[in-house]
Design a protein around this motif. Structure first.
Motif, PDB file in Angstrom:
ATOM      1  N   LEU A  16       0.834  -1.209   0.000  1.00 36.63           N
ATOM      2  CA  LEU A  16       0.000   0.000   0.000  1.00 36.63           C
ATOM      3  C   LEU A  16       0.863   1.251   0.000  1.00 36.63           C
ATOM      4  CD1 LEU A  16      -3.011  -0.792   2.338  1.00 36.63           C
ATOM      5  CD2 LEU A  16      -3.080  -0.121  -0.071  1.00 36.63           C
ATOM      6  N   LEU A  17       1.920   1.202   0.779  1.00 40.27           N
ATOM      7  CA  LEU A  17       2.826   2.348   0.845  1.00 40.27           C
ATOM      8  C   LEU A  17       3.444   2.615  -0.534  1.00 40.27           C
ATOM      9  CD1 LEU A  17       4.185   4.434   2.706  1.00 40.27           C
ATOM     10  CD2 LEU A  17       6.047   2.794   3.028  1.00 40.27           C
ATOM     11  N   GLY A  18       3.880   1.514  -1.192  1.00 36.18           N
ATOM     12  CA  GLY A  18       4.449   1.662  -2.541  1.00 36.18           C
ATOM     13  C   GLY A  18       3.450   2.244  -3.504  1.00 36.18           C
ATOM     14  N   LEU A  19       2.195   1.762  -3.390  1.00 36.51           N
ATOM     15  CA  LEU A  19       1.134   2.267  -4.281  1.00 36.51           C
ATOM     16  C   LEU A  19       0.882   3.744  -4.035  1.00 36.51           C
ATOM     17  CD1 LEU A  19      -1.029   1.467  -6.373  1.00 36.51           C
ATOM     18  CD2 LEU A  19      -2.581   1.104  -4.461  1.00 36.51           C
ATOM     19  N   LEU A  21       2.935   5.884  -2.760  1.00 39.95           N
ATOM     20  CA  LEU A  21       4.087   6.658  -3.246  1.00 39.95           C
ATOM     21  C   LEU A  21       4.017   6.853  -4.759  1.00 39.95           C
ATOM     22  CD1 LEU A  21       7.096   5.269  -1.169  1.00 39.95           C
ATOM     23  CD2 LEU A  21       6.164   7.595  -1.145  1.00 39.95           C
ATOM     24  N   THR A  22       3.670   5.761  -5.472  1.00 41.66           N
ATOM     25  CA  THR A  22       3.582   5.853  -6.930  1.00 41.66           C
ATOM     26  C   THR A  22       2.498   6.836  -7.342  1.00 41.66           C
ATOM     27  OG1 THR A  22       4.212   3.541  -6.990  1.00 41.66           O
ATOM     28  CG2 THR A  22       3.392   4.488  -9.042  1.00 41.66           C
ATOM     29  N   LEU A  23       1.313   6.681  -6.708  1.00 41.59           N
ATOM     30  CA  LEU A  23       0.204   7.583  -7.050  1.00 41.59           C
ATOM     31  C   LEU A  23       0.560   9.025  -6.734  1.00 41.59           C
ATOM     32  CD1 LEU A  23      -2.917   5.524  -5.893  1.00 41.59           C
ATOM     33  CD2 LEU A  23      -2.230   6.085  -8.231  1.00 41.59           C
ATOM     34  N   ALA A  24       1.221   9.208  -5.605  1.00 39.38           N
ATOM     35  CA  ALA A  24       1.613  10.566  -5.218  1.00 39.38           C
ATOM     36  C   ALA A  24       2.575  11.151  -6.258  1.00 39.38           C
ATOM     37  CB  ALA A  24       2.262  10.557  -3.846  1.00 39.38           C
ATOM     38  N   ALA A  25       3.488  10.313  -6.739  1.00 37.07           N
ATOM     39  CA  ALA A  25       4.439  10.782  -7.757  1.00 37.07           C
ATOM     40  C   ALA A  25       3.712  11.151  -9.037  1.00 37.07           C
ATOM     41  CB  ALA A  25       5.481   9.696  -8.034  1.00 37.07           C
ATOM     42  N   VAL A  26       2.739  10.321  -9.427  1.00 39.99           N
ATOM     43  CA  VAL A  26       1.978  10.603 -10.652  1.00 39.99           C
ATOM     44  C   VAL A  26       1.201  11.898 -10.506  1.00 39.99           C
ATOM     45  CG1 VAL A  26       0.062   9.811 -12.092  1.00 39.99           C
ATOM     46  CG2 VAL A  26       1.834   8.214 -11.424  1.00 39.99           C
ATOM     47  N   VAL A  27       0.529  12.042  -9.373  1.00 36.57           N
ATOM     48  CA  VAL A  27      -0.268  13.257  -9.150  1.00 36.57           C
ATOM     49  C   VAL A  27       0.634  14.486  -9.148  1.00 36.57           C
ATOM     50  CG1 VAL A  27      -1.652  14.481  -7.436  1.00 36.57           C
ATOM     51  CG2 VAL A  27      -2.153  12.093  -7.956  1.00 36.57           C
ATOM     52  N   GLN A 194      12.299  16.977 -15.943  1.00 36.54           N
ATOM     53  CA  GLN A 194      11.355  16.418 -14.979  1.00 36.54           C
ATOM     54  C   GLN A 194      10.806  15.072 -15.450  1.00 36.54           C
ATOM     55  OE1 GLN A 194      10.865  17.521 -12.008  1.00 36.54           O
ATOM     56  NE2 GLN A 194      12.196  19.295 -12.330  1.00 36.54           N
ATOM     57  N   VAL A 195      10.664  14.947 -16.743  1.00 37.05           N
ATOM     58  CA  VAL A 195      10.185  13.666 -17.273  1.00 37.05           C
ATOM     59  C   VAL A 195      11.173  12.570 -16.929  1.00 37.05           C
ATOM     60  CG1 VAL A 195       9.829  12.358 -19.401  1.00 37.05           C
ATOM     61  CG2 VAL A 195       8.738  14.570 -19.124  1.00 37.05           C
ATOM     62  N   TYR A 196      12.471  12.889 -17.114  1.00 39.26           N
ATOM     63  CA  TYR A 196      13.494  11.891 -16.797  1.00 39.26           C
ATOM     64  C   TYR A 196      13.485  11.553 -15.305  1.00 39.26           C
ATOM     65  CZ  TYR A 196      15.374  12.680 -21.480  1.00 39.26           C
ATOM     66  OH  TYR A 196      15.514  12.761 -22.818  1.00 39.26           O
ATOM     67  N   VAL A 197      13.399  12.606 -14.470  1.00 40.20           N
ATOM     68  CA  VAL A 197      13.391  12.394 -13.021  1.00 40.20           C
ATOM     69  C   VAL A 197      12.181  11.551 -12.631  1.00 40.20           C
ATOM     70  CG1 VAL A 197      13.117  13.546 -10.788  1.00 40.20           C
ATOM     71  CG2 VAL A 197      14.712  14.463 -12.488  1.00 40.20           C
ATOM     72  N   PHE A 198      11.038  11.944 -13.188  1.00 41.39           N
ATOM     73  CA  PHE A 198       9.808  11.225 -12.851  1.00 41.39           C
ATOM     74  C   PHE A 198       9.901   9.766 -13.272  1.00 41.39           C
ATOM     75  CE2 PHE A 198       5.684   9.672 -14.364  1.00 41.39           C
ATOM     76  CZ  PHE A 198       4.997   9.665 -13.162  1.00 41.39           C
ATOM     77  N   LEU A 199      10.427   9.576 -14.471  1.00 42.09           N
ATOM     78  CA  LEU A 199      10.559   8.199 -14.965  1.00 42.09           C
ATOM     79  C   LEU A 199      11.465   7.385 -14.064  1.00 42.09           C
ATOM     80  CD1 LEU A 199      10.815   8.472 -18.847  1.00 42.09           C
ATOM     81  CD2 LEU A 199       9.111   7.235 -17.508  1.00 42.09           C
ATOM     82  N   ALA A 200      12.612   8.017 -13.651  1.00 44.87           N
ATOM     83  CA  ALA A 200      13.559   7.312 -12.791  1.00 44.87           C
ATOM     84  C   ALA A 200      12.908   6.977 -11.453  1.00 44.87           C
ATOM     85  CB  ALA A 200      14.800   8.174 -12.588  1.00 44.87           C
ATOM     86  N   ALA A 201      12.225   7.978 -10.852  1.00 41.70           N
ATOM     87  CA  ALA A 201      11.593   7.769  -9.546  1.00 41.70           C
ATOM     88  C   ALA A 201      10.518   6.698  -9.643  1.00 41.70           C
ATOM     89  CB  ALA A 201      10.991   9.085  -9.050  1.00 41.70           C
ATOM     90  N   VAL A 205      10.495   3.104  -7.696  1.00 38.43           N
ATOM     91  CA  VAL A 205       9.406   2.666  -6.811  1.00 38.43           C
ATOM     92  C   VAL A 205       8.833   1.351  -7.305  1.00 38.43           C
ATOM     93  CG1 VAL A 205       7.086   3.233  -6.009  1.00 38.43           C
ATOM     94  CG2 VAL A 205       8.856   4.990  -6.028  1.00 38.43           C
ATOM     95  N   ILE A 206       8.631   1.270  -8.627  1.00 36.00           N
ATOM     96  CA  ILE A 206       8.043   0.049  -9.195  1.00 36.00           C
ATOM     97  C   ILE A 206       8.976  -1.142  -8.979  1.00 36.00           C
ATOM     98  CG2 ILE A 206       7.430  -1.069 -11.372  1.00 36.00           C
ATOM     99  CD1 ILE A 206       6.302   1.651 -12.269  1.00 36.00           C
ATOM    100  N   VAL A 207      10.305  -0.927  -9.187  1.00 36.29           N
ATOM    101  CA  VAL A 207      11.273  -2.021  -9.024  1.00 36.29           C
ATOM    102  C   VAL A 207      11.317  -2.481  -7.569  1.00 36.29           C
ATOM    103  CG1 VAL A 207      13.741  -2.553  -9.035  1.00 36.29           C
ATOM    104  CG2 VAL A 207      12.690  -1.466 -11.019  1.00 36.29           C
ATOM    105  N   LEU A 208      11.371  -1.486  -6.642  1.00 40.90           N
ATOM    106  CA  LEU A 208      11.426  -1.843  -5.213  1.00 40.90           C
ATOM    107  C   LEU A 208      10.171  -2.596  -4.804  1.00 40.90           C
ATOM    108  CD1 LEU A 208      13.018   1.371  -3.644  1.00 40.90           C
ATOM    109  CD2 LEU A 208      14.057  -0.886  -3.897  1.00 40.90           C
TER     110      LEU A 208
END
Lengths: 446, 569
Positions: A16-19, A21-27, A194-201, A205-208
């Motif tokens: 849930l935490l990973g999810l 975090l991912t959603l927060a990054a997308v938003v 920012q696209v690169y940073v976002f993609l990396a982040a 998160v997805i890999v972890l």
């Protein structure tokens, strides 16, 4: 010996935490992009668009000034058969267009104009039209040469100055446009970064999360396997305990109660013989002896039912030969029994488990199928013993399979003899239980 | 099978074989008329002479014009064809303009010499016909490179050169189109002349596409020249009012001019087509002056704000709305400008929406006329096309030097259909077209076409209406004769009501490109037997009304004297 299963922490919270975090990054990233697009739109439509319109109006002004220059050239050439005043209408048309262009230009102008610039443009235009009016006034009064001199000395110079001023404004617009282009390029660069940073982040998160998920899954599967092993172990112990208990009770019933009742019956028989033939006691003794004999039969039947001694003494085949007619008699179901192949001996434990499976299958026929006929087939194959119990009754649904404890016990018993068991649906409806026991079945505790 | 049935079968096969091409032709949508080239049979042997000797002088590529006029006032339209001549120092002959008299039997006779029009040394460009002295016989203005010529009709089949006596002499210019109109409504025709650029053989500019060989210059290489407006004093002389009337504009490079009543106030206005310069729309201020309003009216530029290369222009009520629209031909890749009045004194360029934009995109248009060729009551549009550069095919593969003319049939509701190929194989032949004019030269009730070509023949196309079983379409033709107004009634507006539709026509001189069509008006009536109502608004503002006018006839309407059937039809 199965490994003990240690209780583990649930991975749900971490997932849930990973999810989150991912959603927060997308938003966060979407908000950032929307903000940047808004800025771009403002730059392009509000600033670049207006600036382009402004430049178009300045070009219109410049075109008008050029038209004035050409008209003045024609006026000075004096190759038309018309007085200079003939150009007055042409000047008025250009003036109207010039005024309109300047008015519109002022409405859309973005570039900061210095007060000196504004004043210069305004005063230069006023002076130009003042000089033009003077020129046409001279021409109207027939002073053509003086009018031409006015054009040469004053009008042309003012037109040139105005043209230079407008050219300067166009240059300013161009510079401003370049600034806007640079700002636009900066926004694009930032967005790209920012696209690169976002993609990396996001990828991190997805890999972890994925690694954690894999780890958790492996752990859960291990726990599940251990639990299954424990459950199977427990079931086998339960079955073994059950069989041991039943065998003990069966023997006790057969040996203890059977001997007591046999002795009672003998004693009653002897007492009956010593009693006078016409004595009412003799009838009573005979009745009691018969009751004892019936009780003895019942105890023996119960003992056979709990654990047929025949299994231990005569083997599975003989037991089934005895058991199946008993089932017919007790339940009223016609049981067709087939036996084929070269029989081979089974260990005691295996025979018990096979017998219990047949017994449970026939119990299910009796209780659930509603069928009045059943088929039992025993095939001795070169490497295995196949036993089938079939009925053409109601059959059963998978949900019932999950709920039935008897079916679970049948599976466990099959597993205990290293065999396999299938619950099938024959073409003629009903149920077919197929048990396969390998020939070299190991001796197990039973 | 007996002998009779065998022969019947054979004849059937033969009939089918001969019928097949007709059936294939019939599969195409058949027009109710056909244009047939009758140039040779009519006896027209004119060939335009540009004077080209290799010097690539600008005027060579632009001529010349033509006109229908009834010079002998016999009620039959005659033909005048303008010609160029040799450039100074390159004499090779004595080509002159040519006047052909209508023999009333479909043929013409060359009467140039007899009419006194074979004056040498005239590099003619265009023509405008008008009875400027109100004597009942049309006079001729020939626009020229150099000095324009005014030929006064003596009424005896001859003309005299009245250039000098009229006060039009001593003016050198590169004049193009011209028209007669009564701008001050004093009952006398005034003269408007378009001038192109300041060019003369002595001031020719070297232009080249390859840097070595001279080619024809574009107008950007030359300075513009103002159009002229001459006021008719009524004594046979003209006064130059160019400057005082507000017409003066030294930036214009004008090729075409047409008459219209832009604001429908009964006072004639003018639309001028300019090459690479904004078109001009001169609104009559009713006090002898004009105000230029083309930008406000939306006809100065193309829809993308570009000043196009305007060539020819015509005006007409092609929407039967009572208001006149405008067609302006342009250079190739610029398409035709078709301006429809949108109300409040403004126009919309509807060329693309109306279906004439795309077909004219690759054409270089010159002459253009609105006329009701199929007599269905809606004005159609004919265009003469042809490039100015004979090497254009090498540069732009899809554009030819010789180009087919175009005929757009009015489908109603503002839509046109390209019917060029259906009008007949003669008509659609590619030529280097320039001038274009129409008239009912054979008096059969429909309008025929006359087209000139650059350095080539003039072509006369006879319009033959087809009968579709219910009879051919009919028309009402009307010739107006002014008494208080100018005798040609130029500027008069006629409204014809029939079956709930009102057609309107303006009597006008000039128009098209360097050319002039007949002055009598033709109203297409379709299958209708009569017009319910005809209202004539004379140039001086007076109106007359006639009811239940029978179709299929030609009429003459004299101001204040009513309408009479014209003899001969």
């Amino acid at each position: 010996m199965p490994r003990p299963v240690q209780p583990q922490r649930s991975p749900t919270a971490a997932l849930l935490l990973g999810l989150i975090l991912t959603l927060a990054a997308v938003v966060a990233y979407s908000s950032y992009i929307i903000w940047q697009i808004k800025g771009l739109r403002q730059l392009q439509s509000d600033l670049a668009g207006r600036n382009r319109k402004d430049s178009l109006q300045l070009l219109r002004v410049q075109n008008d000034l050029n038209s004035l220059a050409l008209a003045m050239r024609d006026m000075l050439d004096a190759d038309e058969p018309y007085p200079l005043s003939a150009w007055a209408t042409q000047f008025q048309r250009i003036r109207a267009d010039l005024d309109d262009a300047l008015r519109r230009e002022e409405q859309v102008a973005l570039v900061e104009r210095s007060p000196e610039q504004r004043e210069f443009l305004r005063s230069s235009l006023a002076q130009f039209w003042d000089a033009a009016d003077r020129t046409f006034a001279l021409a109207q009064n027939g002073k053509q040469d003086e009018a031409r001199a006015e054009i040469r000395v004053s009008l042309q110079a003012r037109q040139a100055a105005l043209s230079t001023a407008v050219a300067r404004l166009l240059v300013q617009n161009n510079e401003y446009e370049e600034q806007v282009a640079a700002r636009t390029a900066g926004i694009y660069d930032r967005v790209q970064r920012q696209v690169y940073v976002f993609l990396a982040a996001t990828l991190t998160v997805i890999v972890l999360t994925s690694l954690y998920l894999i780890h958790s899954n492996r752990r859960l599967f291990a726990q599940l396997a251990a639990l299954s092993e424990q459950r199977s172990d427990l079931a086998q112990k339960l079955i073994a305990t059950q069989e041991s208990t039943l065998r003990y009770i069966s023997r006790e019933l057969h040996d203890e109660f059977g001997q007591v009742l046999t002795a009672v019956g003998s004693m009653l028989g002897r007492a009956e013989k010593h009693t006078p033939a016409d004595s009412p006691l003799r009838a009573d003794l005979r009745e009691v002896r018969e009751i004892a004999q019936n009780t003895l039969n019942t105890v023996r039947s119960l003992s056979q039912a709990l654990h047929p001694v025949m299994l231990d003494e005569a083997g599975l085949e003989a037991t089934l030969d005895w058991y199946l007619p008993t089932v017919e008699r007790q339940t009223g179901i016609a049981v067709s029994y087939e036996k084929s192949g070269d029989a081979f001996p089974l260990s005691g434990a295996t025979a018990v488990h096979v017998y219990r499976i047949v017994q449970e299958a026939l119990n299910n026929v009796t209780r659930h199928s509603g069928s009045k006929q059943a088929w039992v087939r025993m095939r001795f194959l070169p490497h295995s013993l196949d036993v089938e119990i079939e009925d053409h009754g109601a059959g059963f649904a998978p949900s019932q399979v999950r709920q039935g404890i008897g079916l679970v016990a049948m599976r466990e018993r099959a597993q205990l003899v290293n065999g396999s068991i299938e619950f099938l649906h024959p073409a003629n409806r009903g149920t077919l239980v197929r048990l396969r026991v390998p020939k070299e079945a190991p001796e197990l505790n039973g | 099978m007996n002998r009779r049935s065998f022969l019947t079968g054979l004849s059937g096969i033969a009939a089918a074989a001969t019928l097949r091409p007709r059936l294939l032709w019939a599969a195409q949508p058949q027009l109710p008329f056909r244009l047939t080239d009758v140039t040779a049979s009519a006896g027209l042997r004119f060939r335009h002479y540009s004077g080209a000797f290799g010097g690539k002088f600008l005027p060579e590529a632009l001529g010349s014009g033509c006109a229908f006029l009834d010079y002998d006032a016999d009620g039959w339209q005659d033909i005048l064809l303008v010609n160029g001549t040799d450039w100074p120092g390159h004499d090779s002959g004595r080509p002159t303009l040519q006047l052909y008299r209508n023999n009333r039997n479909g043929t013409f006779s060359d009467v140039t010499h007899a009419a006194g029009l074979d004056a040498p040394g005239i590099y003619g460009m265009g023509v405008a016909v008008g009875d400027y002295n109100n004597d009942g016989f049309p006079d001729i203005l020939i626009t020229c490179v150099g000095q324009n010529r005014l030929f006064r009709n003596t009424g005896k089949g001859t003309f005299v050169d009245a250039t000098k006596s009229s006060g039009l002499a001593n003016r050198q210019a590169f004049s193009t189109s011209a028209l007669w109109f009564d701008y001050d409504r004093d009952g006398r025709l005034d003269l408007f002349v378009c001038n192109y650029v300041k060019w003369s053989p002595e001031h020719d500019v070297f232009c080249s596409l390859d840097g070595k060989h001279k080619s024809y210059c574009t107008p950007e290489a030359y300075r513009g020249q103002t159009c002229w407006l001459f006021h008719n004093r009524g004594d046979g002389t003209f006064e130059d009012v160019t400057a005082t009337s507000g017409i003066f504009d030294s930036s214009s490079k004008s090729l075409g001019v047409a008459l219209l009543d832009y604001d429908q106030d009964g006072w004639p206005d003018l639309i001028v087509a300019n090459d690479t310069q904004p078109n001009k729309l001169y609104r009559n201020n009713r006090n002898g002056t004009f105000k230029e309003v083309a930008v406000d009216a939306g006809v100065a530029f193309s829809t993308d704000g570009k000043a196009r290369a305007g060539m020819g222009v015509d005006t007409a009520d092609f929407t039967n709305s009572g208001a006149q629209g405008i067609a302006i031909t342009n250079f190739d890749n610029e398409m035709l400008g078709l301006y429809r009045p949108s109300g409040k004194g403004a126009y919309d360029d509807v060329a693309i929406a109306a279906g004439v934009g795309a077909p004219t995109k690759s054409m270089l248009g010159f002459g253009c006329v609105f006329a009701d060729f199929d007599l269905d009551g809606s004005l159609d549009l004919a265009i003469a096309n042809g490039h100015i550069d004979d090497t254009v095919r090498n540069i732009r593969g899809n554009v030819g030097y010789a180009q087919p003319p175009q005929l757009f049939l009015n489908q109603g509701k503002g839509m046109f259909r390209d019917a060029t190929s259906e009008a007949g194989p003669d008509f659609s032949q590619p030529k280097v077209g320039r001038g274009l004019a129409y008239a009912d030269f054979d008096r059969d009730g429909d309008v025929d076409l006359l087209r000139t070509t650059n350095n080539g023949p003039a072509y006369l196309f006879r319009n033959d209406q087809r009968s579709n079983g219910q009879g051919a379409n009919q028309s009402i033709r009307l010739r107006l004769v002014g008494t208080q107004s100018n005798r040609d009634a130029i500027g008069a507006v006629v409204r014809l009501e029939s079956g709930g539709i009102t057609q309107s026509r303006l009597v006008k001189s000039g128009c098209s490109y360097l050319s002039q069509s007949e002055l009598p008006l033709t109203f297409g009536m379709g299958k209708k037997d009569q017009a319910d109502r005809i209202v004539v608004q004379w140039p001086n503002g007076r109106t007359e009304e006639f009811r239940n006018v029978k179709a299929g006839k030609s009429y003459e309407c004299t101001e204040g004297k009513g309408i009479v059937l014209q003899s001969g039809r």
